[in-house]
Scaffold this motif. Structure first.
Motif, PDB file in Angstrom:
ATOM      1  N   PRO A 160     -50.596 -12.155  37.377  1.00 19.50           N
ATOM      2  CA  PRO A 160     -51.238 -13.435  37.038  1.00 19.50           C
ATOM      3  C   PRO A 160     -52.160 -13.991  38.115  1.00 19.50           C
TER       4      PRO A 160
ATOM      5  N   CYS B  90     -56.908 -14.797  30.081  1.00 19.98           N
ATOM      6  CA  CYS B  90     -55.877 -15.761  30.516  1.00 19.98           C
ATOM      7  C   CYS B  90     -55.591 -15.682  32.008  1.00 19.98           C
ATOM      8  N   LYS B  91     -56.173 -14.734  32.676  1.00 20.67           N
ATOM      9  CA  LYS B  91     -55.821 -14.456  34.074  1.00 20.67           C
ATOM     10  C   LYS B  91     -56.959 -14.845  34.997  1.00 20.67           C
TER      11      LYS B  91
ATOM     12  N   CYS C  51     -53.696 -17.328  35.630  1.00 21.69           N
ATOM     13  CA  CYS C  51     -53.199 -18.504  34.900  1.00 21.69           C
ATOM     14  C   CYS C  51     -52.728 -19.597  35.852  1.00 21.69           C
TER      15      CYS C  51
ATOM     16  N   CYS D  74     -45.454 -17.356  32.120  1.00 25.81           N
ATOM     17  CA  CYS D  74     -46.434 -16.782  31.200  1.00 25.81           C
ATOM     18  C   CYS D  74     -46.395 -17.553  29.883  1.00 25.81           C
ATOM     19  N   TYR D  75     -47.569 -17.922  29.345  1.00 23.14           N
ATOM     20  CA  TYR D  75     -47.591 -18.680  28.088  1.00 23.14           C
ATOM     21  C   TYR D  75     -48.017 -17.812  26.902  1.00 23.14           C
ATOM     22  N   ARG D  76     -48.209 -16.495  27.138  1.00 18.45           N
ATOM     23  CA  ARG D  76     -48.607 -15.629  26.020  1.00 18.45           C
ATOM     24  C   ARG D  76     -47.382 -14.924  25.439  1.00 18.45           C
TER      25      ARG D  76
ATOM     26  N   ARG E  45     -46.783 -11.847  25.309  1.00 14.75           N
ATOM     27  CA  ARG E  45     -46.338 -10.750  26.185  1.00 14.75           C
ATOM     28  C   ARG E  45     -46.971 -10.911  27.559  1.00 14.75           C
ATOM     29  N   HIS E  46     -46.379 -10.248  28.527  1.00 12.89           N
ATOM     30  CA  HIS E  46     -46.839 -10.323  29.920  1.00 12.89           C
ATOM     31  C   HIS E  46     -47.954  -9.281  30.107  1.00 12.89           C
ATOM     32  N   TYR E  47     -49.101  -9.539  29.413  1.00 14.66           N
ATOM     33  CA  TYR E  47     -50.161  -8.534  29.338  1.00 14.66           C
ATOM     34  C   TYR E  47     -50.671  -8.085  30.703  1.00 14.66           C
ATOM     35  N   CYS E  48     -50.811  -9.047  31.630  1.00 13.10           N
ATOM     36  CA  CYS E  48     -51.466  -8.728  32.909  1.00 13.10           C
ATOM     37  C   CYS E  48     -50.729  -7.617  33.646  1.00 13.10           C
TER      38      CYS E  48
HETATM   39  S1  SF4 Z   1     -50.432 -12.444  30.666  1.00 12.28           S
HETATM   40 FE1  SF4 Z   1     -49.252 -14.314  31.039  1.00 12.28          FE
HETATM   41  S2  SF4 Z   1     -48.691 -14.272  33.204  1.00 12.28           S
HETATM   42 FE2  SF4 Z   1     -50.331 -12.792  32.879  1.00 12.28          FE
HETATM   43  S3  SF4 Z   1     -52.179 -13.915  33.381  1.00 12.28           S
HETATM   44 FE3  SF4 Z   1     -51.897 -14.064  31.165  1.00 12.28          FE
HETATM   45  S4  SF4 Z   1     -50.763 -15.963  30.869  1.00 12.28           S
HETATM   46 FE4  SF4 Z   1     -50.579 -15.444  33.036  1.00 12.28          FE
END
Ligand code: SF4
Length: 347
Positions: free
Chosen positions: A285, A308-309, A311, A319-321, A323-326
Motif C-alpha cells: 500500500p 487505489c495505491k 492508500c 485495505c478498503y477493497r 482483496r489485497h490487490y497491491c
Molecule cells: S489493495 Fe488495499 S491495501 Fe493495497 S493499496 Fe489498494 S486499498 Fe490499499
C-alpha cells in the motif's frame, strides 16, 4: 563545527539519515562533530557509526520525560557547544526540541508531505506517473546542497553513488559473522499488516530459493511476528527461523553477512542496503514514489501500479477493497526471478 541531527523514528528513516552524516563529513571534513538524537530503541543503529560522536536516546516508551532528554542534550552542549541543529524529522516533537534550544541556529528538511498526500488522493494511474521517484536520501542531500550552497555538493552526491554498490547510506562496524554457509535474509514483517506480502507467498519463495540456489535462508522478524512460525513447518536445516530471537544489533550482523535481502518496504531492507547488501523490496500500500525505495545499484523494487495505491502515506490504513490487490498481484515467480538476478550479479 558541532551539528546536532534529530530523527526520532522510524527504523528505516533513521538508517536513511546516515546519508546526511556521510555527506556532512565529506563537506566539512575533520572540523565536524556530529551528535544524533533518536528514540532509544534505535540508538544501536548509530552507536558504532564512525561519523557520529554521541548518540542521545529518548526512551519515551519507558516513561522518560521530555525534560530528561533536554538535560542530556544540555550536557553534550556544555562539553562542546552545538553550532547547528538539523531537524531531519520535521514533526511537532522535533520542533519542540528546536524550540528548547532556540538560541542555536536550526535547519529543517522538506519532507514533501503535500506531494505524498496528493499521491494518496489521485486515483489515476497515469497522473501518478508525473510524480518523482527520486529516493528520499537524494532529496535530502539536495536540500542540504541548497542550504550549504556548496557548488561542489551535487558532484559529491554523485561520487557517493559511484561507490561499490551505489550506496549513499552506511552503518557502523558490526562484523561478527553468524553463519559459515552463504545465505539470504528474509524480512517478511513490516510496521503495518497490509504492508506485508502474504506469508504463503513467502513460504513458496523459500521453497523455490532452497531448490534453485545453494543459499541458506535466515528469517528475521520481531517478537510479535508469530505468523513466522509457519516457516518451522519446512523442517529444513537450511532454514534458520530467528523470529523473535535476535536483538537489533544481531539482526544487523545477519543482514551484513547476507548475499541478498528479500522483504517488504521496511527498515531491515534499508539496513541491508546501508551494508552494501542488495535488496528485493516489495511495495504494497505504500509507493516507491514516496522516496523510500532501495537506492543501491543492484537492488530491485517490485510494486504494482493501481488506482487505489498508495492508500495512505505510511501504509497504516486497513485495505478498503475486496482483496489485497497491491500484494496479491506480486507473484512468487517475479520475486524469485528478481532474487536470482540479484544473486547472479553478486557472484
Ligand atoms: S489493495 Fe488495499 S491495501 Fe493495497 S493499496 Fe489498494 S486499498 Fe490499499
Amino acid at each position: 563545527m558541532h551539528i546536532l541531527l534529530v530523527r526520532f523514528s522510524s527504523m528505516g528513516d533513521v538508517v536513511l539519515t546516515t546519508a546526511t552524516i556521510n555527506w556532512l563529513h565529506s563537506l566539512l571534513g575533520n572540523d565536524l562533530t556530529i551528535s544524533f538524537v533518536t528514540s532509544q530503541e534505535f540508538t544501536s543503529l548509530l552507536t558504532n557509526h564512525p561519523g557520529v560522536k554521541t548518540v542521545i536516546g529518548f526512551d519515551r516508551k519507558n516513561g522518560e520525560k521530555w525534560s530528561d532528554l533536554i538535560k542530556k542534550i544540555e550536557v553534550v552542549d556544555d562539553q562542546n557547544p552545538v553550532d547547528l541543529i538539523i531537524d531531519l524529522h520535521a514533526t511537532l516533537r522535533s520542533l519542540r526540541l528546536r524550540f528548547s534550544f532556540f538560541m542555536v541556529p536550526a535547519l529543517t528538511i522538506d519532507k514533501r508531505r503535500w506531494e505524498r498526500f496528493l499521491l494518496t488522493k489521485i486515483r489515476s494511474v497515469k497522473l501518478k506517473k508525473f510524480f518523482s521517484v527520486e529516493p528520499q536520501v537524494v532529496r535530502i542531500l539536495k536540500d542540504l546542497e541548497a542550504i550549504f550552497q556548496d557548488t561542489r555538493a551535487v558532484r559529491r552526491t554523485e561520487e557517493f553513488r559511484k561507490g561499490p554498490h551505489g550506496e549513499l547510506t552506511s552503518l557502523g562496524g558490526h562484523v561478527q559473522q553468524k553463519l559459515t554457509r552463504p545465505y539470504i535474509t528474509l524480512a517478511p514483517s513490516a510496521s503495518f499488516t497490509y504492508k506485508r506480502w502474504h506469508i504463503d507467498s513467502y513460504m513458496e519463495l523459500v521453497r523455490e530459493l532452497l531448490a534453485k540456489t545453494d543459499n541458506d535462508i535466515v528469517i528475521l522478524a520481531g517478537p510479535a511476528d508469530n505468523f513466522c512460525e509457519v516457516f518451522d513447518t519446512l523442517k529444513s536445516d537450511r532454514v534458520h527461523n530467528l523470529q523473535g530471537k535476535t536483538s537489533l544489533i544481531e539482526s544487523m550482523e545477519y543482514l551484513k553477512g547476507a548475499k541478498l535481502t528479500v522483504g517488504n518496504d521496511s527498515g531491515l531492507n534499508h539496513i541491508s542496503e546501508a551494508y552494501g547488501v542488495p535488496c528485493v523490496t516489495l511495495f504494497g500500500p505504500t509507493d516507491p514514489r514516496f522516496g523510500f525505495a532501495p537506492h543501491g545499484r543492484d537492488s530491485v523494487t517490485i510494486s504494482r501500479d493501481l488506482w487505489c495505491k498508495p492508500c495512505s502515506t505510511t501504509g497504516s490504513k486497513d485495505c478498503y477493497r475486496d482483496r489485497h490487490y497491491c500484494m496479491e498481484e506480486i507473484k512468487v515467480k517475479e520475486v524469485l526471478d528478481a532474487s536470482l538476478l540479484v544473486l547472479g550479479r553478486a557472484l
